[in-house]
Enzyme design. Structure first.
Site, PDB file in Angstrom:
ATOM      1  CG  HIS A 191       0.422   3.406   5.030  1.00  0.00           C
ATOM      2  ND1 HIS A 191       1.483   2.659   5.461  1.00  0.00           N
ATOM      3  CD2 HIS A 191       0.788   3.976   3.864  1.00  0.00           C
ATOM      4  CE1 HIS A 191       2.458   2.737   4.546  1.00  0.00           C
ATOM      5  NE2 HIS A 191       2.050   3.528   3.570  1.00  0.00           N
ATOM      6  NE  ARG A 298       1.441   5.592   0.650  1.00  0.00           N
ATOM      7  CZ  ARG A 298       1.659   6.871   0.986  1.00  0.00           C
ATOM      8  NH1 ARG A 298       0.749   7.787   0.788  1.00  0.00           N
ATOM      9  NH2 ARG A 298       2.791   7.229   1.563  1.00  0.00           N
ATOM     10  NE  ARG A 334       3.608   2.553  -3.424  1.00  0.00           N
ATOM     11  CZ  ARG A 334       3.813   2.905  -2.159  1.00  0.00           C
ATOM     12  NH1 ARG A 334       4.897   3.564  -1.825  1.00  0.00           N
ATOM     13  NH2 ARG A 334       2.918   2.631  -1.241  1.00  0.00           N
ATOM     14  CD  GLU A 428       9.736   2.250  -0.661  1.00  0.00           C
ATOM     15  OE1 GLU A 428       9.061   2.994   0.052  1.00  0.00           O
ATOM     16  OE2 GLU A 428       9.226   1.400  -1.417  1.00  0.00           O
ATOM     17  CG  ASN A 451       6.693   8.177   4.512  1.00  0.00           C
ATOM     18  OD1 ASN A 451       7.083   9.281   4.853  1.00  0.00           O
ATOM     19  ND2 ASN A 451       5.585   7.985   3.827  1.00  0.00           N
ATOM     20  CG  ASP A 452       9.016   2.297   3.857  1.00  0.00           C
ATOM     21  OD1 ASP A 452       8.815   1.904   5.020  1.00  0.00           O
ATOM     22  OD2 ASP A 452       8.176   2.193   2.946  1.00  0.00           O
ATOM     23  NE  ARG A 462       5.944   4.072   7.196  1.00  0.00           N
ATOM     24  CZ  ARG A 462       5.671   4.119   5.894  1.00  0.00           C
ATOM     25  NH1 ARG A 462       6.449   3.492   5.021  1.00  0.00           N
ATOM     26  NH2 ARG A 462       4.652   4.798   5.441  1.00  0.00           N
ATOM     27  CB  CYS A 499       6.562  10.277  -3.168  1.00  0.00           C
ATOM     28  SG  CYS A 499       7.325   8.677  -2.989  1.00  0.00           S
TER      29      CYS A 499
HETATM   30  C1  PEP Z   1       7.611   6.033   1.608  1.00  0.00           C
HETATM   31  O1  PEP Z   1       8.060   4.995   2.093  1.00  0.00           O
HETATM   32  O2  PEP Z   1       8.114   7.161   1.832  1.00  0.00           O
HETATM   33  C2  PEP Z   1       6.428   6.011   0.737  1.00  0.00           C
HETATM   34  C3  PEP Z   1       6.052   7.086   0.104  1.00  0.00           C
HETATM   35  O3  PEP Z   1       5.730   4.853   0.661  1.00  0.00           O
HETATM   36  P1  PEP Z   1       4.756   4.315   1.818  1.00  0.00           P
HETATM   37  O4  PEP Z   1       4.529   5.432   2.801  1.00  0.00           O
HETATM   38  O5  PEP Z   1       3.494   3.890   1.154  1.00  0.00           O
HETATM   39  O6  PEP Z   1       5.512   3.185   2.397  1.00  0.00           O
HETATM   40 MG    MG Z   2       7.382   3.111   1.369  1.00  0.00          MG
END
Ligand code: PEP
Ligand code: MG
Length: 586
Positions: A191, A298, A334, A428, A451-452, A462, A499
């Protein structure tokens, strides 16, 4: 001495400046028995550290910008008041003498006792001061050791070097002349990386031991496109880097022109280009970089910044600012996604636990229903003419969707709000992707959190730089999963957004366009370049590229093919830096 290092390219850009070394390791306090003849010296050490701490805070207060009022000022005033409290200082001084201990131990003991007392008080203001108290203690301890973690001392052209930074740190330092960030740990979708990208700060992470190699004040060059860091470059290099920096600044100006483009392909397929935001201070940037909507707020950063969760009114005011920031029907809030690499102060899990698979996102919210209902109330209250979109993170089974819907409906009924919201689910986890069709029947939209999804599907942490070589959106499993989710959503006539960071990776955009995604939501700084790319490519060609990619069996083959074909077809139509990014994409 000149040193050249390679790390993970996190946020594109060129920075040339001077090293500021930030020590964010937690101070470890040991109890040491001191002899009678050292007691006075310990007392003086303590009083000296209090004085230095006070002067630092006064200087931060003096330098506060006009926008920096409210909460920031409250924290400073509270901390200064504590440092001026003679009774408190006397308590520590007495403790040193009575217990015959070092100043560090005395401070820690007295402050721990005070925090316990704060914790028991019902008063919300006092509870909120707990985190300030913790940081104040850390500040005094650092001053005892002459270590700085100070933002007010940063000169212009500072490049911040740290072992690790939180996303909140990145936001704070961005306000204080930081032109580049380099860290020992961290990876592309941590993040702090996402926020650095959003704010356009050239960043390289995962250098492992950069903090041990630099000396404050060293000249440093960062290439955030390639992940290169050069300490103390020679004269010729300096000249070359200055030119690269000037070119980069030109490119940044060019980006703002692309910000005005509409999110659509050359053959007129409209794809909304939205912003992911972490804090409301990003809203101005979202506007100027051409965000067409807020694709994901977020909200956890509103929570992770303090030890006590913000109350309903505080959240309501915050969400209202998001709702009114852009003239757009797309405002997506979210719900809390605590867990993974995001925890409130004092709630960090033990290192042995696996927080990514733990009580995260909706799992936490469904267990902490009072808190969750408060958040839903605040979100529903903030919805305006357009329906607000509520996005649920970390869904892994259908019953979580149904339980969440029920809560939202109950809260809406309590509030007497009509049908003012839409509900969407983050896809995700692999399980959610596989049952996307069933989920689609229950909700108004889907948003794919790559991302997840990549982390959980490929079993690659990650945020761990040691396995980041395995982390890739080009894995056939990932492309097939996403394509399946998009089809499932469309069969149920609901829109689907992407996203995760993949939405902002130029080499991935044609693949997502080919799949038919309706919206792309991303870190703000990437919006103009994605708009430019989108306006250059066609849906027709993108479908063909996707089809060919889906026939390939390895991530290496897919990546190589995609890079080549994009550059061949459209490379002449966008800036060389974008071509470079496509060619080096991972
Ligand atoms: C993701 O997991 O792709 C996402 C957008 O949420 P975060 O990066 O906050 O986990
Ligand atoms: Mg995520």
């Amino acid at each position: 001495m000149r040193v050249e290092l390679e790390g993970i390219a996190i946020s594109p850009g060129i920075a040339l400046g001077n090293v500021v070394l930030l020590d964010r390791t937690k101070m470890i306090v040991e109890r040491i028995r001191v002899e009678d003849n050292v007691i006075e010296r310990e007392k003086e050490r303590f009083l000296g550290a209090v004085n230095r701490s006070k002067n630092q805070l006064l200087s931060i207060k003096e330098n506060l910008g006009h926008g920096d009022t409210g909460e920031h000022l409250d924290i400073l005033n509270f901390s200064i008041m504590m440092l001026e409290d003679e009774l408190l200082s006397q308590e520590v001084v007495d403790f040193i003498g009575a217990e015959q201990v070092n100043a560090e131990w005395a401070i820690n003991s007295v402050l721990t006792k005070k925090s316990e007392a704060f914790r028991k008080v019902e008063d919300v203001y006092m509870k909120e001061r707990l985190a300030d108290f913790y940081y104040l203690g850390e500040r005094i301890l650092r001053n005892l050791h002459g270590v700085h973690d100070e933002i007010s001392y940063l000169a212009a052209e500072s490049v911040l070097i740290a072992h690790d930074l939180s996303a909140v740190d990145v936001v704070s330092y961005a306000k204080h002349h930081v032109i580049g960030i380099v860290t020992d740990i961290g990876a592309f979708t941590s993040h702090s990386a996402i926020v650095a990208k959003s704010l356009g700060i050239p960043t390289v992470m995962g250098l492992e031991d950069i903090t041990a190699r630099v000396t404050p004040g060293d000249a440093i060059f960062i290439d955030g496109f390639k992940g290169t860091v050069i300490l103390n470059p020679d004269k010729n290099e300096l000249k070359k880097f200055k030119k690269r920096r000037a070119d980069y600044i030109k490119l940044e100006k060019q980006l703002l022109k692309y910000a005005k483009l509409q999110g659509k392909t050359l053959d007129n397929v409209e794809i909304s280009i939205n912003a992911n935001i972490e804090i409301i201070e990003e809203l101005d940037l979202a506007r100027s970089y051409g965000a067409e909507g807020i694709g994901m707020y977020r909200t956890e950063f509103l929570f992770t910044n303090s030890v006590y969760f913000p109350d309903e009114d505080e959240q309501y005011e915050n969400y209202q600012k998001v709702v009114s920031a852009l003239d757009s029907p797309i405002v997506t809030i979210r719900t809390l996604d605590i867990g993974g690499d995001k925890f409130p102060v004092g709630m960090e899990p033990s290192k042995r636990l696996n927080p990514a698979l733990g009580l995260r996102g909706i799992r936490f919210s469904l267990q902490e229903q009072d808190m969750f209902r408060k958040q839903i109330r605040a979100i529903l209250r903030s919805s305006a003419e357009n329906k607000i979109r509520i996005l649920i993170p970390m869904i892994s089974k259908l019953s979580e969707v149904l339980d969440t819907k029920k809560i939202i409906e109950e809260v809406a009924e309590e509030l007497g709000t009509g049908n003012t919201w839409e509900i969407g689910v983050m896809i995700e986890t692999p399980s959610a992707a596989i049952i996307a069709s069933d989920i689609s029947e229950e909700v108004d939209f889907l948003s794919i959190g790559t991302n997840d999804l990549i982390q959980y599907t490929l079993a690659v942490d990650r945020i761990n730089e040691h396995v980041s070589y395995l982390y890739t959106p080009f894995h056939p499993a990932i492309l097939r999963l996403i394509a399946g989710v998009v089809d499932a959503a469309h069969k149920n006539s609901i829109p689907v957004s992407v996203c995760g960071e993949m939405a902002s990776q130029l080499s991935c955009v044609p693949l997502l366009v080919g799949m038919g995604v309706d919206e792309l939501s991303m870190n703000i700084h990437s919006i103009p370049k994605v708009k430019k790319l989108l306006n250059t490519i066609t849906e027709k060609d993108s479908k063909e590229i996707l089809e060919n990619s889906l026939k390939l069996k390895t991530e290496f083959d897919i990546r190589t093919y995609v890079r080549k074909v994009i550059v061949q077809r459209w490379g002449d139509d966008f800036p060389a830096e974008f071509v470079e990014e496509i060619v080096t994409s991972v």
